[in-house]
Write a protein that holds these residues in place. Structure first.
Motif, mmCIF file in Angstrom:
data_model
loop_
_atom_site.group_PDB
_atom_site.id
_atom_site.type_symbol
_atom_site.label_atom_id
_atom_site.label_comp_id
_atom_site.label_asym_id
_atom_site.label_seq_id
_atom_site.Cartn_x
_atom_site.Cartn_y
_atom_site.Cartn_z
ATOM 1 N N SER A 35 0.809 -1.329 0.081
ATOM 2 C CA SER A 35 -0.168 -0.001 0.010
ATOM 3 C C SER A 35 0.772 1.274 -0.105
ATOM 4 O O SER A 35 2.061 1.326 0.225
ATOM 5 N N PRO A 36 0.374 2.216 -0.320
ATOM 6 C CA PRO A 36 1.066 3.604 -0.501
ATOM 7 C C PRO A 36 1.897 3.984 0.973
ATOM 8 O O PRO A 36 2.913 4.502 1.209
ATOM 9 N N LYS A 37 1.002 3.716 1.880
ATOM 10 C CA LYS A 37 1.305 3.714 3.375
ATOM 11 C C LYS A 37 2.414 2.839 3.791
ATOM 12 O O LYS A 37 3.512 3.542 4.366
ATOM 13 N N LEU A 38 2.439 1.685 3.233
ATOM 14 C CA LEU A 38 3.420 0.737 3.698
ATOM 15 C C LEU A 38 4.771 1.338 2.857
ATOM 16 O O LEU A 38 5.942 1.175 3.703
ATOM 17 N N LEU A 39 4.803 1.681 1.840
ATOM 18 C CA LEU A 39 6.088 2.195 1.012
ATOM 19 C C LEU A 39 6.504 3.487 1.795
ATOM 20 O O LEU A 39 7.601 3.426 1.741
ATOM 21 N N ILE A 40 5.309 4.120 2.147
ATOM 22 C CA ILE A 40 6.171 5.317 2.802
ATOM 23 C C ILE A 40 6.688 4.895 4.175
ATOM 24 O O ILE A 40 7.908 5.462 4.567
ATOM 25 N N LEU A 42 8.358 2.292 4.675
ATOM 26 C CA LEU A 42 9.759 1.522 4.435
ATOM 27 C C LEU A 42 10.763 2.769 4.084
ATOM 28 O O LEU A 42 11.944 2.564 4.433
ATOM 29 N N ALA A 43 10.284 3.777 3.296
ATOM 30 C CA ALA A 43 11.054 4.982 2.835
ATOM 31 C C ALA A 43 11.715 5.482 4.176
ATOM 32 O O ALA A 43 12.737 6.104 4.163
ATOM 33 N N GLU A 44 10.717 5.877 4.916
ATOM 34 C CA GLU A 44 10.979 6.401 6.345
ATOM 35 C C GLU A 44 12.019 5.750 6.950
ATOM 36 O O GLU A 44 12.770 6.537 7.715
ATOM 37 N N SER A 45 11.951 4.522 7.264
ATOM 38 C CA SER A 45 12.998 3.633 7.758
ATOM 39 C C SER A 45 14.163 3.739 7.238
ATOM 40 O O SER A 45 15.211 3.571 7.734
ATOM 41 N N ALA A 46 14.114 3.750 5.979
ATOM 42 C CA ALA A 46 15.510 3.970 4.975
ATOM 43 C C ALA A 46 16.084 5.285 5.369
ATOM 44 O O ALA A 46 17.415 5.322 5.358
ATOM 45 N N LEU A 47 15.382 6.058 5.460
ATOM 46 C CA LEU A 47 15.999 7.672 5.894
ATOM 47 C C LEU A 47 16.444 7.704 7.315
ATOM 48 O O LEU A 47 17.504 8.208 7.398
ATOM 49 N N ARG A 48 15.815 6.869 8.169
ATOM 50 C CA ARG A 48 16.191 6.881 9.609
ATOM 51 C C ARG A 48 17.404 6.028 9.672
ATOM 52 O O ARG A 48 18.361 6.165 10.557
ATOM 53 N N LEU A 74 17.591 -2.682 13.734
ATOM 54 C CA LEU A 74 16.414 -1.668 13.681
ATOM 55 C C LEU A 74 15.485 -1.591 12.754
ATOM 56 O O LEU A 74 14.108 -1.602 12.635
ATOM 57 N N LEU A 75 16.078 -1.568 11.468
ATOM 58 C CA LEU A 75 15.440 -1.671 10.017
ATOM 59 C C LEU A 75 14.553 -2.945 10.102
ATOM 60 O O LEU A 75 13.257 -3.016 9.727
ATOM 61 N N ALA A 76 15.167 -3.911 10.369
ATOM 62 C CA ALA A 76 14.402 -5.300 10.335
ATOM 63 C C ALA A 76 13.199 -5.200 11.178
ATOM 64 O O ALA A 76 12.066 -5.763 10.960
ATOM 65 N N ALA A 77 13.506 -4.867 12.669
ATOM 66 C CA ALA A 77 12.223 -4.773 13.460
ATOM 67 C C ALA A 77 11.373 -3.808 13.015
ATOM 68 O O ALA A 77 10.228 -4.160 13.192
ATOM 69 N N GLU A 78 11.540 -2.938 12.381
ATOM 70 C CA GLU A 78 10.525 -1.816 11.685
ATOM 71 C C GLU A 78 9.877 -2.488 10.823
ATOM 72 O O GLU A 78 8.723 -2.387 10.406
ATOM 73 N N VAL A 79 10.402 -3.210 9.797
ATOM 74 C CA VAL A 79 9.675 -3.907 8.672
ATOM 75 C C VAL A 79 8.721 -4.819 9.185
ATOM 76 O O VAL A 79 7.626 -5.139 8.605
ATOM 77 N N ASP A 80 9.199 -5.588 10.323
ATOM 78 C CA ASP A 80 8.331 -6.601 11.048
ATOM 79 C C ASP A 80 7.037 -5.774 11.800
ATOM 80 O O ASP A 80 5.754 -6.215 11.302
ATOM 81 N N ALA A 81 7.259 -4.623 12.098
ATOM 82 C CA ALA A 81 6.459 -3.907 12.975
ATOM 83 C C ALA A 81 5.424 -3.240 11.724
ATOM 84 O O ALA A 81 4.040 -3.410 12.128
ATOM 85 N N LYS A 323 12.059 11.253 -2.234
ATOM 86 C CA LYS A 323 11.486 11.295 -3.310
ATOM 87 C C LYS A 323 10.422 10.499 -3.444
ATOM 88 O O LYS A 323 9.377 10.456 -4.032
ATOM 89 N N ILE A 324 10.617 9.178 -2.906
ATOM 90 C CA ILE A 324 9.720 8.097 -3.069
ATOM 91 C C ILE A 324 8.545 8.356 -2.115
ATOM 92 O O ILE A 324 7.529 8.119 -2.382
ATOM 93 N N ILE A 325 8.962 8.865 -0.770
ATOM 94 C CA ILE A 325 7.800 9.370 -0.154
ATOM 95 C C ILE A 325 7.167 10.258 -0.532
ATOM 96 O O ILE A 325 5.839 10.058 -0.467
ATOM 97 N N SER A 326 7.445 11.403 -1.217
ATOM 98 C CA SER A 326 6.763 12.308 -1.903
ATOM 99 C C SER A 326 5.866 11.861 -3.076
ATOM 100 O O SER A 326 4.710 12.178 -3.174
ATOM 101 N N LEU A 327 6.314 10.896 -3.941
ATOM 102 C CA LEU A 327 5.462 10.239 -4.947
ATOM 103 C C LEU A 327 4.402 9.213 -4.224
ATOM 104 O O LEU A 327 3.473 9.215 -4.660
ATOM 105 N N ALA A 328 4.686 8.545 -3.136
ATOM 106 C CA ALA A 328 3.763 7.825 -2.452
ATOM 107 C C ALA A 328 2.674 8.580 -1.778
ATOM 108 O O ALA A 328 1.494 8.059 -1.737
ATOM 109 N N LYS A 329 3.023 9.718 -1.439
ATOM 110 C CA LYS A 329 2.115 10.440 -0.894
ATOM 111 C C LYS A 329 0.879 10.968 -2.043
ATOM 112 O O LYS A 329 -0.138 11.079 -1.590
#
Length: 508
Positions: A35-40, A42-48, A74-81, A323-329
């Motif tokens: 979903s767009p929210k899930l891609l957002i 993931l991208a936010e996790s990539a930034l963090r 931490l990324l793996a935990a967030e993907v799971d969450a 930019k992926i976040i902006s497009l997904a939004k």
């Protein structure tokens, strides 16, 4: 997480890989889309947790770069969450529009799932290497024809109904065809072939199967009545090399049946050996290769059973996460319900009303995404290069962006820009390849990055050298002649000379 996967293995969430810009992970959602929210998310996790660079590979996987040993956890935990279930085990891949494309011959997903279950039940998951893969292609608008695999199954229409053409070691053009069979037999043949690969060790692929192993497999298919025997396989089997290995499926049949098999092979065989096409473009830890574009690109509008899909590409497969976040939004606002990863380094947006497609394309264009299949960047294959890749010797994507901006009018051929001689982004031959090496940026003509360059220039000045070649094409080509045809006519010596002799820009 302290022992990172070796270079060349597949960098899953649980086994990140060390690259030039930190650790890299690759994930494939089980659902096939997000979903767009899930891609957002993931991208936010990539930034963090990473350096903010995300990639969609040539095979349609999502990669996140620039992680540390701590942030990868931490990324793996967030993907799971987030609830993003990622696929593990032997990759059994289907097309990005599987099950929703009105032009597909058959929905490949049921057979793909049956193969996954059978591989697991056969105990092959841990015995096969991380790069061994299966492709199940139902046909349609976005096929998997250009994706290499150890075993590939292509849907075909026959008088008896839908059947599956089974081949090994390659893409749809160069893989060796074994059988055209029903769904049950296709599953069984796939498992039998993978069992043979597993017996050779975790570094093995279907391309490593010997002539007599394939002869054994082909003979077993004949005996069990599972195949229509194509002339491209059996006449090439050498009877002098056709002994049956006990590890082959023929170990399951009686001695009398084996004797009949040997006789059948001898009756149909000729002296020539059975050539096995090499598996072109194995996945690297930086960018998945193995996809040579020969079909429709996953960019633009695609009509579906109920509505449509909009394909938007990542230039050279890479984009900043913000930019992926902006497009997904934007997609979320416009009504997109699902975003699928597509082989060919693209995203497919589904569910939005037709009136939303143009605004979504406009938003993507403004952000720097590829929105037209004629975009010159689609003609250039470029790996991450320096500084992202430890093996890279040139800034491949900077060079690619400059060349695309300055020479769009002549890019009707494939240009490969490779950070090193491995050629990860485009393992097959290209009309021109700029490859990084100890002597700078070499130019290779009409072959792969592994070949000896015909000429060099400083890596930072490679785009200028290419522009000199482009100028020669513009002045030399005949009316109506393509740039690719002009390159062939000019020949490697003249092309290399133009590349070498271009004035070098002084480095500031």
């Amino acid at each position: 997480m302290n022992a990172f996967s070796r270079r060349g293995a597949c960098p899953a969430l649980s086994a990140p890989m060390q690259t030039g810009d930190g650790l890299l992970v690759r994930l494939n959602p089980i659902s096939g889309g997000l979903s767009p929210k899930l891609l957002i998310g993931l991208a936010e996790s990539a930034l963090r947790h990473g350096n903010g660079i995300m990639e969609v590979t040539a095979r349609g996987s999502l990669q996140i770069r620039g992680l540390t040993s701590e942030s990868a956890v931490l990324l793996a935990a967030e993907v799971d969450a987030l609830g993003v279930a990622v696929r593990t085990g032997v990759p059994v891949e289907t097309g990005p529009l599987a099950g929703i494309d009105p032009e597909e011959i058959a929905d490949p997903r049921p057979l793909a799932e049956r193969i996954r279950v059978a591989v697991e039940e056969a105990g092959l998951t841990q015995r096969l290497g991380p790069k061994v893969s299966v492709v199940v292609d139902g046909g349609g608008q976005l096929t998997m024809h250009a994706v290499t695999a150890d075993v590939r199954l292509n849907a075909v229409r026959r008088d008896v109904g839908i059947q599956w053409q089974v081949s090994v070691a390659g893409d749809s053009k160069n893989a060796k065809r074994l059988a055209t069979v029903d769904e049950d037999a296709a599953r069984d043949i796939t498992v039998a072939a993978l069992r043979m690969v597993a017996e050779k060790g975790r570094d093995a692929h279907a391309r490593d199967l010997s002539e007599r192993q394939l002869a054994s497999l082909a003979g077993w298919l004949c005996l069990t009545g599972l195949r229509e025997a194509p002339p491209s396989v059996l006449p090439d089997i050498s009877p002098t090399r056709g002994e049956i290995e006990l590890s082959s499926p023929l170990s399951l049949i009686s001695n009398a049946e084996r004797a009949e098999h040997t006789s059948a092979v001898a009756r149909t065989a000729q002296p020539a050996g059975l050539p096995i096409s090499p598996l072109v473009g194995e996945m690297s830890g930086r960018t998945e290769g193995g996809a040579v574009e020969r079909n429709r690109r996953p960019i633009g509008l695609f009509n579906l059973n109920a509505d449509h899909a909009l394909g938007i590409g990542l230039p050279f497969g890479s984009m900043p996460a913000d930019k992926i976040i902006s497009l997904a939004k934007s997609a979320l606002t416009l009504g997109t319900t699902e975003i699928r990863l597509a082989p060919g380094r693209a995203l497919l947006f589904l569910g939005q009303p037709s009136a939303a497609n143009h605004p979504l394309q406009d938003a993507a264009t403004a952000l720097g995404f590829v929105t037209s299949p004629t975009d010159p960047r689609t003609r250039i294959a470029a790996c991450p290069g320096t500084p992202a890749c430890a093996s890279g010797r040139i800034a491949t994507r900077d060079i690619a962006e400059t060349i695309a901006a300055e020479n769009a009018d002549i890019l009707d051929f494939t240009l490969h820009i490779s950070g090193c001689a491995k050629g990860c982004a485009h393992p097959g031959p290209a009309a021109l390849t700029i490859v990084g090496g100890e002597n700078g940026a070499g130019l290779v003509v009409n072959t792969t990055a592994k070949a000896l360059p015909a000429g060099y220039r400083p890596g930072y000045d490679a785009a200028r050298g290419f522009s000199r070649v482009a100028a020669m094409i513009r002045s030399a080509r005949y009316q109506g002649e393509t740039a690719a045809a002009c390159l062939t006519r000019l020949g490697p010596a003249a092309i290399a000379e133009a590349y070498r002799q271009a004035p070098t820009k002084k480095r500031k």
